[in-house]
Design a protein around this motif. Structure first.
Motif, PDB file in Angstrom:
ATOM      1  N   HIS A 167      39.338  39.749  31.151  1.00 40.04           N
ATOM      2  CA  HIS A 167      37.966  39.760  30.611  1.00 40.04           C
ATOM      3  C   HIS A 167      37.129  40.862  31.239  1.00 40.04           C
TER       4      HIS A 167
ATOM      5  N   HIS B 266      34.354  41.085  33.125  1.00 34.50           N
ATOM      6  CA  HIS B 266      33.497  41.010  34.314  1.00 34.50           C
ATOM      7  C   HIS B 266      33.937  42.073  35.329  1.00 34.50           C
TER       8      HIS B 266
ATOM      9  N   ASP C 233      34.417  42.050  38.460  1.00 34.54           N
ATOM     10  CA  ASP C 233      35.443  41.716  39.459  1.00 34.54           C
ATOM     11  C   ASP C 233      36.831  41.588  38.830  1.00 34.54           C
ATOM     12  N   HIS C 234      36.934  41.863  37.526  1.00 37.64           N
ATOM     13  CA  HIS C 234      38.251  41.904  36.861  1.00 37.64           C
ATOM     14  C   HIS C 234      38.568  43.277  36.252  1.00 37.64           C
TER      15      HIS C 234
ATOM     16  N   HIS D 137      35.562  31.472  29.091  1.00 37.72           N
ATOM     17  CA  HIS D 137      34.742  31.839  30.256  1.00 37.72           C
ATOM     18  C   HIS D 137      33.549  32.693  29.836  1.00 37.72           C
TER      19      HIS D 137
ATOM     20  N   ASP E  17      39.705  33.928  34.551  1.00 36.32           N
ATOM     21  CA  ASP E  17      38.700  32.939  34.942  1.00 36.32           C
ATOM     22  C   ASP E  17      38.668  31.854  33.877  1.00 36.32           C
TER      23      ASP E  17
HETATM   24 ZN   LIG Z   1      34.627  36.263  35.255  1.00 32.81          ZN
END
Ligand SMILES: [Zn+2]
Length: 463
Positions: A61, A63, A65-66, A162, A187
């Motif tokens: 996804h 975000h 942090d990904h 998510h 997530d």
């Molecule tokens: Zn996330």
């Protein structure tokens, strides 16, 4: 075949799984480590990752942090495909451009300080130009349609519930006649979260790499959270202060506006001004409204009647830095939604600096705050914090409302495994702090008699 974690190992941010077979190397996610300064070396790519020899990169996804380290791939010379759902591609473009901009701004400040101290300036991780080279590598995939991504590796994206476009990824790995199914949960969403659909479960796998962010606690129910929100906001309104909400631009912002609008419509809260002080969140909201096909039924219905668009357009937007600064001169009660979600940068820092010392200020924490972040210091009840090198006393009321989380709580994580657990897969817990991982491992052992392993950064796990 083996998997090595280069992030989100015994911590929450920086997701990156290197999957290697005799014939291929693929990377699942390449997220930014947060809770550090971006320039302290935490995000430097270890040479063992050998980015140019990867066959493909797969994203769960959009975000930070990904996906936040993706431009380091192109910087290193990688020109292969990066697969993701179409909504994730759009979100990733938005997030990476913003990240490049934020880094440039942050570093300009840091370098001014370094120069005054006689130190050499440091470089940004990547620039807007690096991002522009990365985006064309992204290729769209459909949910639930397995596709070959490298020699002997097939991937399938499955709804993770998510954020918009989020997925768990199922990899079928073949090596010397041996077949192994590995699932990367990404997530996992919170059941019943508005707008996005609920996460799907898996019923077969040889190994599962599962997130454990909230492995040690359950969220309050949505109805309790809404009641708590109503109570907190009503008391803030009485004190005529500002309500500051550090909010992830993608997912949390839209969820909050959705719930607050419903509370206004039902009369549970009197209407008050909400300022969205985040051009990125504004853009993300527009992107959400372009992907109604991914909505759950309730949100689709609100969209059909036009109510959803009316709710979102009632929010006041601050596009420029001047409009953002002008909020300092406004009297409450009012709410400001601004990033970053963990108070590690962005416009929320200015609002916190201006308002944390005022007893009439309320801060609503609506998302996970990783260790080492300013958001975590506030949650932990610090009485003094440092913002832009200045010490600020905290007299504001800080409220944590975990029911708005975009992450599954402990029992939802356990439940997500219910079907797959019976086939006795090897289970690896990732994307969690040790305390959460140990608690979750204990509960899974109790419920399914299934042991869990907790991999370390850079230490390969043989499958
Ligand atoms: Zn996330």
């Amino acid at each position: 075949m083996r998997v090595t974690l280069y992030g989100a190992a015994r911590t929450v941010t920086g997701s990156a799984y290197l999957v290697e077979t005799a014939s291929a190397r693929v990377l699942v996610d390449f997220g930014m480590m947060q809770g550090h300064d971006n320039h302290d070396g935490a995000n430097v790519v270890p040479p063992e990752l050998n980015l140019t020899s990867l066959d493909a990169v797969l994203l769960t996804h959009g975000h930070l942090d990904h996906c936040g380290r993706l431009p380091l791939l192109t910087k290193a010379g990688y020109r292969g495909p990066v697969y993701a759902t179409p909504a994730t591609i759009e979100l990733t473009s938005l997030v990476l451009h913003d990240a490049a901009k934020v880094q440039a701004q942050d570093l300009a400040r840091v370098n001014r300080r370094r120069m005054r101290a006689g130190l050499d300036p440091i470089e940004v991780l990547y620039t807007t130009e690096d991002v522009d080279e990365t985006i064309p590598l992204l290729r769209g995939v459909d949910y639930n349609k397995p596709i070959p991504v490298a020699s002997g590796i097939t991937a399938r994206w499955v709804e993770a519930g998510h954020i918009l476009g989020s997925a768990s990824i199922e990899l079928t790995l073949e090596e010397n006649g041996r077949r192994h199914v590995a699932i990367f949960s990404g997530d996992i969403g919170h059941l019943g979260s508005p707008v996005v659909r609920d996460p799907e479960r898996f019923c077969g796998a040889d190994s599962i790499f599962m997130e454990s962010t909230y492995g040690d606690r359950n969220h309050r129910s949505l109805s309790e959270t809404l009641e708590e929100t109503r109570f907190v906001i009503n008391s803030a309104l009485k004190r005529r202060g500002k309500i500051l909400v550090p909010s992830f631009a993608i997912g949390r912002t839209q969820t909050l506006i959705y719930h607050l609008s419903a509370l206004f419509r039902s009369g549970a809260l009197p209407r008050f001004p909400i300022y969205l002080d985040s051009p990125m969140a504004e853009e993300a909201t527009r992107l959400y409204l372009r992907h109604v096909e991914l909505f759950d039924e309730e949100a689709m219905e609100l969209h059909r009647t036009g109510q959803l668009e009316r709710d979102f357009s009632a929010v006041r937007l601050c596009r420029t830095a001047e409009e953002s600064m002008a909020l300092n001169n406004l009297d409450g009660p009012l709410m400001i939604l601004a990033g970053s979600g963990m108070c590690t940068g962005g416009r929320i820092l200015h609002h916190l600096r201006h308002n944390l010392w005022r007893p009439e200020t309320h801060v609503l924490i609506v998302g996970f705050q990783a260790e080492g972040t300013l958001g975590r210091q506030l949650v932990d009840g610090r009485k003094k914090v440092h913002i832009f090198g200045e010490e600020i006393v905290v007299r504001a009321s800080i409220h944590t409302l975990n029911g708005f989380s975009a992450h599954a709580g402990q029992s939802e994580l356990v439940e997500w495994l219910s079907c797959a657990a019976h086939l006795r897969p090897r289970l690896f817990l990732t994307h969690g702090e040790p305390k959460a991982q140990e608690a979750l491992a204990g509960l899974i052992k109790e419920r399914y008699d299934l042991g869990a392993e907790i991999p370390e950064y850079g230490v390969p796990v043989e499958l």
